[in-house]
Each structure stands twice: as C-alpha cells, then as structure tokens.
Design an enzyme around this catalytic site. Structure first.
Site: not given
Lengths: 714, 714
Positions: B223, B304, B349, B373, B378, B406, B556
């Site tokens: 990002n 995103e 998704r 990934k 995720d 994460e 989400w």
C-alpha cells in the site's frame, strides 16, 4: 600446564576485547562503568573490596547489585558482600541497621545521604549513610559517579539531599505506542503486552532515573485518553509501579477530564457534581488498591481543546480541588497545568496563563501543585521566565521543562539544554526582592512550601540509545541532576555526564563540554535570535516557517509572534503594546519597558523595533540579526571540527552517529538561517551586511519545503 | 609476576563471564556464536586456524570478518588471515582466485557453493568454493551453521545452490515509520534520518538475511505512497542498497500506480498513455542512476482500494508490461500481485484472483512475475493452496508467504510457521500429473521458467529481538531456508534454528522442536478448525469475532466465510455452491466434490455440512469442532509445561519472555475457543459434548471486547 592455561585465558581476553559482541550503542547511558585504567582500577578496588549492605530488601538488592556490577566492570573484580565493615569496605548504613553510625543524618530527609571516609578501628572504610534504603541507593549512585569521573575516593565528606520533593518525568506517551513530540522512536511502555510481559528495559529505565534522583514518572500523555484509567490499564500501570518501587520511583497518571463520562456514562464531568466527585473518589480507591504508593494525577484541562472544569463554568481550582479530595486520603497529589490560552481571548497569548491563574492563588487545596512551563509561550529556544513564578505565593508552583527537543532540533541537533534549564532556574523574579529566583520559588524556600516539584517532558523512546541521540541523553541527565539540586551548574553537569558517557580523559572532556555549553545559544542564534520565538513550521514544528499566517487561530501563526513589517520587527509587550511586562515584578517591568535596559537576548520578545535600531554593538538590528544567524551556523561548523578532532578518543559507532547528526545540524542551521533571512528580507527589502552570504534559494523554495512524515507529531 | 598477571587476567575473565554487560535480548538472532564446550571449541579451532580469503573486496571482507568474529566467540581465539591454505585452513576460493581448485562448480550458479574437506599436500583443509564472492559468503554461513549446530566439520562434501532465483522479504513498512501488520515495533528503516545516518542495524539486517540466503528486500509497503519514488526517498533507498550490496541483497520498491499523477501532475496513469510510459521510463533511469543494481518494482494494483490499470479499462498485463518495459533496459523485474477481489463482484472471493489472472496467462512480458499468496483468501491459519498455482504455465508465479503473523497470534503466540510453508510448497497441483507440487511451480521446474521467485512479508521491526518474540525469529529463518531450498523439512529447519538460537544440547533441542512442530496445528485448532477461516475481529484482526456481519462489503464479514446457520456450517464451494473447486485440476476437484474425500483439515472450506455430519472419528461435526478447539488450548498448556521444564537450560531473559508469552497465548487460545463456541452454540443451540467445559462468559461478553490500541493496524 599453568602457562598453557594462561595462554588460553589471554587469548580469550584478547578475543573478547578485540571483537566486542556489542558495539557502544548508547543503551548503557551514563552507567557504562567502562574499564578504568590500571592505577585507577586499583584505586577503585581498594575502596570497594567489600560491600556491607543494610539487610535484605529489594532496594538494598538493587544497590548492592549495581555496586558489584559497576565495580566489576570498572576493575575486573567484583566486591564481595560482608556483614562487618573492614578495610576497603563500602559500608551502607541506616540508623536502624547501625544505630551508632558516626555521622549525623539530620537534614537528609527520606531521600538524602551522607558519604564519609572514616577510620574504623584502624581500617579505612567508606561509609554511605542515610535515613532510608532509598537514600542509600542515591548515595551508592553518587559514589559510582565519583568512581566513573576519576574523582578522589578518599577523604570524602559529602552530604546531599534533594531541594525539590517531586522530581518527575512527564511522558507524552500515547496508548497506541506513539509519543507526542517524541524523537526517539515509540514509547518504551509496551502497553499492549503489559502486565504479562515485563521486559528488561523497565528496570534499566528505573536504574537510570534513580541514578540521577528522579523519583516519579507520569506514564501517559497529558493529552490523555480516558482508557488509561480503565481497569486493564490500571493493572498495566501497577506492573510498572512494582518494577520501579525498589528504585524509589512512583507512578503517576495523566487524566482526561471527561473520563467519568467516557468510561462509565456519567452525564456530566462538572467538578461540583456529587456523582462526578464520587466517581473520582472510587476511581482513586481502585487505583490505590493496585498501586498503594500511587503518586497522583497530572491534568491538562481547558487547554488546546482538552475538556475541563471551565466547560461547566467552574474554575481550574474547582477542578483541581475535586481531584485532590479524591487522592488525599491515600496521600496523593494533583498537578494542574497552567498551560492555557483560549481561542476566544484576543489578548497576548503570553499573558493568558497569568490572567487565568493568578486570581486563583490561595484557592487550591494543599495537595495541589500548579505546573508552569518555564516560559509563557511554549518551550521556545529562549523564553523569559514565566511571569507566574513569584506571582502565586500561596500556591506551590511546579516547573515544567521540556527535555524532548520539540523546538531545539529534535533528535539530530546537538543543543545541550543544561544552560537553558540553568537560565530559567536562576532567573530572578524579584517577588520578595533581589535573589527571589525561580529556583527558590519551586524549591519552596521563597514562600515556605513543603510540597515542591519539578517535571521534565521526557525525551525517551525505544531507540536503542533511549533519547534519539547520544547527546540528547545529556538533557535527561541534566534535568535529573538539576531537579535534585537546582544550584548545580550546567557546566559541571556536562563534565560529569561526558566523563561517564565517553571517558574521563580531559582531552575529551574539555572540548566536548565546551562544545555542549555553547550549543543552545547557537541554536537560539540560527533559529530565533534576539528574542524571536515561535517561527517554526506548522504541526510537526520541524524547520523554519516565519511566513505562516493562515492558521485558524491567530496565536498559532508565526507572524503573530515576530510581527515583522516594513518598519520593524518584534512583539511590543510594553504599555504601548500588550503590556505583558506588567505581569512581572515592578523592578523587572521597569527594565523591560525600555529596549535599552532589556537584555538583547529578549529584545524582540518585548519590543517592536525599527530595522535600523542600534544594538549595543553599534550595528543595526537587521545586521545584528543576520550576524547572529551566521554565528549560529558557524558554531555548528565549529562543533564539526571539534568532533572530528576527537575521532581517536571515541568509539566508532558513537563517533559516526554524532558525526552524521552534526552534518544534518549544519545543513539545517543553514536552512533556518537562509529561510529566515529570505523571508525577513522580503518584508524589509534591506541589503545584507557586506560579510553575509545571500540565502541559497529564493523564498518560494523555502516555502515549498514539505515534510509530511516528520516525526513526533501525534 | 607472570602468576600475578595470570591471576589478574583470570579475575578479568571471571568477572566478564559472571556479570555479562548485556543479557540475551535476542538481537543476535541465530548468529549468536555462543562459546562452545571445550572439546567442541577445540574441534572448531582445528578447522579454522586460518582463513584464506579470495582477495580484497567488500563481500570478502564481510565473509572474513564474520568467520573471524564467529570463531573467536565460539572458541576464544580468532583465526588469522593467510594467503595459502595450510593445515586447518578455511580456504575460500573462486575459479578466478584459484584456477586449479579440486572441485567442480558446475550447477552452482552465481550464488551456490561447495564445501569439501580436502587433503592438500598432506594438510587437511576445508575448501569453500563458489563461482562468486557471494557464493562464498553463503558457503561461509553454511560452515558456521555446521559449527554452531555441533555438526561434524570433517569429511565434508556439500554442494548447494538455490532452487529459486528471487528470495525476497516484503516490508509492509510505511514512510511514517509504522508497519502494517507489524508486531515488532516501528520500521527498522529510519527514513527520517536516512541517507545521512546509517545505524548499525542495517548491517546486522543484511548479515542475518545473507546467512539464510535471502537476496532481495522490498523496502516499502505494497500500500505504497507516491513519495517513495521521489528524489529524496530514492537517495534514502540508495543508502540502504549500498549497505546491502556486499551481502548480495538487492533493493526493490513498491510503487503506487498513480505516482506519475501525484509526483508530477500527469493527467492520467493509463498504462497505454505514452506520457505515462515515458514517465516510468525516466523514473526507472533515475532510480538506476542511484542504485545500479536496483531489483525492480512490486505492485498492488486494483486491490483493496489501490489504483491500477483497470481504472483505465486496461488489464493487469497492460499495467505490468508498461512497468516492465521501463525497468527492462536496466535488468529489472516487475512483481505484480494477484491479490485482487472486487467490491462489485458478487462471486466467491476465493475465486476472483483466478478468474482475473488465468485469462492473462501468456500475456505478461518476460521480466514480470505474478506474485500469488499461498491461499486464495488471505494468509489464514490454514488455506488450501491457491488455485492459480499450476494454472498459469506460461507465467512465472512467485509465492507470497506472510511471515508476520497477522492471523496466527501476532507477536505473542508461539506458532512456528515452518509447517505452514512446507504444507503449501508440498501441495500437489496435479497440473502436469502427480508430483506437480507448488514448489515445482515456483522454482520454475514444472514449466521451464528461468525467472523464479518467492517472497515473505517480513516480521521485522525495531523491537530489540527484531521479530516481536524470540520464537517469531524462527519464521524469518524458516522462510529464508525454504526459499533457498523448498525441499527442506520444517522439522530440520526448526532443529537448526533451535540449536543456533538456544543451544545444540539435545535436552533442549528435542522438546523445543517438538513444541514448535505442533504449534501451528494447535493455532488452527483454537482459531479456525476443520477448514474454517476469516473469523477474526475487524481491522486489527486480533482475537475472535465470528459474529461480525455488518461490514460494508459482504466478503469482509466472518459470517460470509463460515455461513453457520441452524442446520450447519461451512462454505459450499462445490458445484452446488460457488464451484471454486473447478479451479483446481480435475483429480483434485473430484476429491473435493465429496466431503468424504476432502481432507478434514479443509472440510468446511469446501463444504457446508450439517452439525451432525459424522467425522472420520465417528463423532458429529459439532462435537469434533469443539474437541479441536479444546485440543488447541490443551496443546498450549502442554507447551507451557514443556517450557517450564527447560528453565535450567535457557537464560533468564529469554526464558521469561517465552514464559510470559505462552501465558498470554494460553489465555487467548481459551478466549478464541470460548468465544467461537459461545457464538456457534447461539446458532445451533446444541449441547456441548460431555467432556467439554462451557465458555467462561456469555456471548455478549465476547462481543463487547474492544481493543482500540491493538498493534499492526495502519
């Protein structure tokens, strides 16, 4: 076989010395305990063969371990513990442990100590005596300071007790780990993993502070979050308090005025509301259950957007006294900040705290201190002392210094703050005639206060060197030493610090101290000479921006402070202007009424003067201004030369850091000078003095500089 | 006199050993080089009496210094430098320095090495040979790994070359110093003081990475901010590149798609616009002037909220190829992330990246890699391998692992990721029949690609231990080792790491490795058993929140993923549902079509099943789910017991950290288990199995938990 083993050991030692696992990264601060030269090591050893501690107890363990570790590192051999003092003993004694100690402890109080070289049945002993274990710990650190600075260790006869009771760090640390005006990385409080995980840094923080006599710490930012008073955060603070307790350091918290509403849904935070008072009483009890020796609250109220009692038409005294009543049964205190200025008050910002607080003198409860910044604006490179000092004789006033260098070069400029602190403490308020210094106001002696305090806004973060640079450590050190004894000189403190931090070698100490001592004046010169102030960039306060004039509140704009126009520059605070000088004692006010009797260092703080006003040197104000900018830049170049000459005497890592930072400082000093001159020249259209260089860029270039990622702005 | 000196030295050594200045704070990572026991020290010394380096050169200096320092610390005596290999020499040689070296270097490429114990005229010598200095550095680190892990040092015959070309860390580090999904403090890049100040940590970072074969680092967050491509930030990146170069590590940058507009006011960022292409060409040239060996760009586009070529109705290939053309003349590459899912795409998704990218296979320029990934959602505790692996044979696919945890307990849970990485690499895509593993896709062997890569999102920050915990260091280590050789086992890597990080003592290594090896499965069990996923709290992703259903985009919300209702639980990705299984090779799709032939570890990822569905154990789905939660919690309790038993074998500081973190992990594992069960029970109203405890609180309590200051969410 012996010889072979010897060779093996030799090789071991050589390898360890030749290839240190860890570089000098600054983590050890002034507690490095570097190996002493052989003769000195023998001298230290001879005075620390054994340690005779008082008895068991966590503070005694701390003191003993510190002495052992320090002597071992300095000399190669650790003192052993003994129960009776024999030749070469360090004898730690309190009246309880040794009723007949040959030394009076009168006047040393709960934290002071005496150190004396005594003869005990023919045996030379160093006696460290105090009324308490904490006093002994302070005495032990004093002795270690002597040992580290090549001071004589015999014929000692030292008595020392703190002149100020509360000697506190204020951490502007947020719960998310950021630090407002922090230039040394994130907060050292790992709130997230407290209370479970208690890393070793907390202990080293306590050691460092105890070594300079700091006895309290406000853990969280004065721009406080209500959550810091919630049960989980009280438990976290308690974990820290447990670690700090053996070091004689108490924990305090900043509070948000509206915490009762935010945490428990009260409808109001009116200090005269019974439910509100009851909430704070219950909250205080909850805190004291977790932290029996909790120090108390620090409050920023009705200041820069923070809520406060004035939101309910109550006074600061109403607010402070309500909180004071909550902590009073537990022995706690309230520190109420006087840093206020209102968006709807058109009067000179420098006058507003005085106008708000002076009328309240005598109205505060006896466990309230009013915490006043050293100057009336905000920690500028130079400010005249705050007019509240001396003006509230019935109220204990606490000094608030800023150790973190928001306005003095942040993490990279070498600007030793000792002289700034000293100047503020030595300023004479004339409140009770000549000699009524600020130091005597805050140590309570002027007005007979027992409750006394001094606070420094910490410059501490998770950076390995704690303070963002090695030399910034000196400001933390100087604050602590002056808090203990405001009569110390900034120079003597710099000598101590340099000897401990680098080496007692005078070839190093002399030039480094000289460099440090002039560095703050140099920063004044390249940033805000002749009494200018508040000309920094918006928000992050990094770099110059004297042109800024478009911020919402007039007193946020640099132009408000310098008032430069075609005719002249400076803020008229005499009768013809804001008359702020009337807030000082008449003898001072009279002096300040006239530019000729105003110290030139404060000239433009008090006077708006024409550009061709003649300075004492005979040159015009404009030329004098430019020359001061140039002096500031030249001083930094001089520090670079001095430092380069010290290369052989300083380890590579700390040498390189300071070398890099001095280069940054020199570039930025030039930038400050050039941007300021370019701007003022755009106003006065005057030529530069013949010996001055034109700025490197035009004004638009300086205005276009932008630093969205400058640190410390949270 | 000799004896006296001896005693002094002895005392010195004893004092240094008895009172270490620095505790084991984790800074040294797996490069601790702890003193070996006497016999082993002699053995190491015998094999490293001298070092014969190739010639001058910064990489050779680095390798030589590392070997000297390491051997000195392990043995007490440093090897000396020599010009010819004699008995006990470590002989570093390339074909250029020693044309006749008795060893073939074929197949070792530019980074590989061979190590062989040879007899040279009757003298035993350890030859480390490579085609380049960088290869020798890798070989030196390999030898040091042997030395540290008590491996034999004679009769060596080792050949090693990396199976994957680009072995990169991805830093999600922001220019303001925060780290997205960072749990180890702020960024180690001191952007503010670069390029002037280059602290020692950068070098230690390079050493650590070189020691495990990592050869590139993307400095800034995907990002990205446009400013990272501005001239000042290019200079900062160049300063880092200069430090990393001798270690064989290249610098890469993440780029923001709209940088041409933001930095230079272009009207568009359309990749087919000539001005845009010219801007990137010029920017690439500017970068390569400062960093001649700059690696290339990493891009998160149309993902995103990030801008990208689709904003101009262009494809990902259009975008990637335009950038690829800009860096191509300089030898650079582009890594284009496939992590995309669109707010206006109502499809599963998990299917969207495949749907977007598979049609582009064959359209990418030859210096583009598509970075995928490991799973299609995720970085969940467990995901089936991403269906793109094996589905784009004409495109080099790069693996993106997440080293920072994460979703696996962040800084405090001990969840060794080696098994997760291994599982993903070993997964069989069946793209070209059995044995078409993901590892073979990314190492290029399956489809004959020369350009190959693997990336790990770094878990590195300024915390003293780099990774937020000692055990998190193992994940960085494991990533590097597997990037070099995806065929290594997670177990063998854990053994190496443990031996180097703690001690090669099998009484320590065996239980620690056992603890590590089961830890990821335990986290799966207490967080997301049986193929559940994405049930964490919003934003910071800390803790459980399977009940969340109110976020703006359906995908989400945790309820989107588990789809629990009164009848059952799980996401039907078979034909009757989203049919995501059709994205896999037919043999896999067939297996996954039927719950009975779907691995139970992925059961609810692919199937929505009734609560009373029978698991292989014979128990119902609901009971099996509860039992898995309980297993996870119990495993953590077991780790606590194991660790307690290791107290005598671990230094105090690292013992205490792990002890504290395991306590946090146990409490939080229980919380995950209880909150999940409380929620699912509110849906299915089923009783718990007889042996299971009710959750400690009711569901509302779990829903009320709030963590506004949880780290890593920037």
């Amino acid at each position: 076989m012996m010889a072979r083993l010897f060779c093996y050991m030799m090789a071991m030692v050589m390898a360890m010395l030749a290839l240190p696992v860890r570089a000098e990264d600054g983590y050890d601060l002034w507690l490095r305990y570097a190996p002493a030269e052989q003769a000195r090591a023998a001298d230290i050893s001879a005075h620390a063969r054994t340690i005779v501690p008082v008895e068991n107890g966590s503070t005694m363990e701390v003191a003993t371990r510190e002495l052992q570790r320090a002597v071992a590192h300095m000399t190669g051999s650790a003192p052993t513990l003994a129960t009776t003092p024999t030749a070469g003993a360090l004898w730690l004694a309190t009246p309880r442990s040794a009723p007949g100690i040959p030394l009076s402890l009168k006047g040393l109080g709960a934290e002071g100590y005496a150190i004396r070289s005594i003869d005990r049945g023919g045996q030379p002993v160093t006696l460290i005596a105090a009324n308490s274990d904490i006093g002994l710990l302070h005495g032990a650190f004093h002795w270690l300071r002597l040992a580290q600075t090549n001071a004589p260790l015999d014929r000692l006869d030292i008595r020392s007790a703190p002149r100020i009771g509360l000697r506190l760090l204020n951490h502007w640390d947020n719960l998310d780990g950021t630090v407002e005006r922090g230039y040394a990385g994130m907060s050292i409080w790992d709130w997230w993993r407290l209370p479970d995980y208690k890393g070793p840094r907390y202990t080293d923080y306590a050691r460092a502070n105890a070594s300079i006599g700091i006895n309290g710490t406000v853990l969280n930012n004065v721009n406080a979050k209500a959550e810091s008073l919630s049960a989980p955060y009280i438990a976290k603070a308690a974990a820290l308090a447990d670690i700090f307790r053996p070091y004689g350091i108490k924990v305090y918290l900043s509070v948000k005025w509206t915490a009762p509403m935010e945490l428990d849904g009260l409808k109001t935070a009116d200090p005269l509301d019974a439910q509100v008072a009851a909430w704070w009483k219950a909250k205080a009890s909850e805190i004291y259950r977790a932290i029996p020796d909790f120090g108390g609250f620090l409050v920023k109220a009705n200041s820069e957007g923070q809520p406060g009692p004035q939101d309910y038409d109550r006074t600061h005294a109403d607010g402070a006294n309500m909180l004071a009543a909550a902590v009073k049964p537990h022995g706690g205190i309230v520190m109420w900040r006087a840093f206020v200025y209102a968006h709807d008050n058109p009067d000179d910002r420098a006058k507003q705290a005085y106008d708000d607080f002076k009328p309240l003198d005598g109205q505060f409860a006896d466990n309230v201190l009013v915490q006043v910044k050293n100057g009336a604006i905000d920690f500028q490179p130079r400010e005249p002392f705050h007019p509240l000092f001396g003006a509230m004789p019935k109220t204990p006033l606490m000094m608030e210094f800023q150790i973190t260098k928001e306005y003095l070069g942040q993490s990279t400029h070498l600007t030793y703050l000792g002289p700034l602190f000293e100047e503020a403490l030595d300023a004479d308020t004339y409140a009770k005639g000549k000699g009524s210094t600020v130091a005597k106001v805050i140590d309570g002696s002027l007005d007979g206060h027992k409750l006394t305090g001094i606070a420094g806004v910490a410059n501490i973060g998770v950076d390995r060197d704690w303070s963002g640079s090695i030399f910034n450590q000196a400001d933390w050190y100087a604050f602590g030493r002056l808090a203990w004894d405001p009569g110390l000189s900034a120079n003597a403190i710099a000598r101590e610090w340099t000897a401990m931090t680098f080496s007692p070698d005078p070839r190093l100490v002399d030039p480094v101290v000289a460099m440090m001592m002039g560095s703050r004046e140099a920063a004044v010169d390249y940033m805000t000479p002749l009494g200018l102030a508040h000309v920094m960039a918006t928000g992050h306060h990094y770099g110059p921006a004297p042109w800024v004039s478009d911020l919402a509140r007039p007193e946020w704009n640099p132009v408000y402070y310098h008032k430069a126009d075609a005719d002249g520059i400076g803020f008229d605070r005499t009768k013809s202007g804001s008359n702020a000088i009337a807030q000082y004692a008449p003898v001072i006010a009279r002096r300040l009424a006239n530019p000729a009797t105003t110290p030139e260092s404060e000239l433009l703080w008090f006077h708006h003067l024409p550009w061709d006003y003649r300075l004492k040197s005979g040159e015009t104000l404009w030329n004098g201004l430019v020359h001061r900018y140039d002096h500031g830049v030249a001083y930094v170049a001089g520090m670079q030369r001095t430092w380069e000459g010290l290369r052989p005497l300083v380890d590579a890592e700390r040498f390189a850091q300071t070398e890099a930072f001095l280069a940054i400082q020199h570039r930025e000093a030039q930038w400050w000078r050039d941007a300021s001159i370019a701007y003022f020249q755009s106003i006065n259209h005057l030529p530069l003095p013949a010996d001055a260089m034109a700025p490197a860029h035009d004004l638009d270039w300086y205005k276009a500089q932008s630093f969205p990622y400058a640190p410390g702005h949270h």
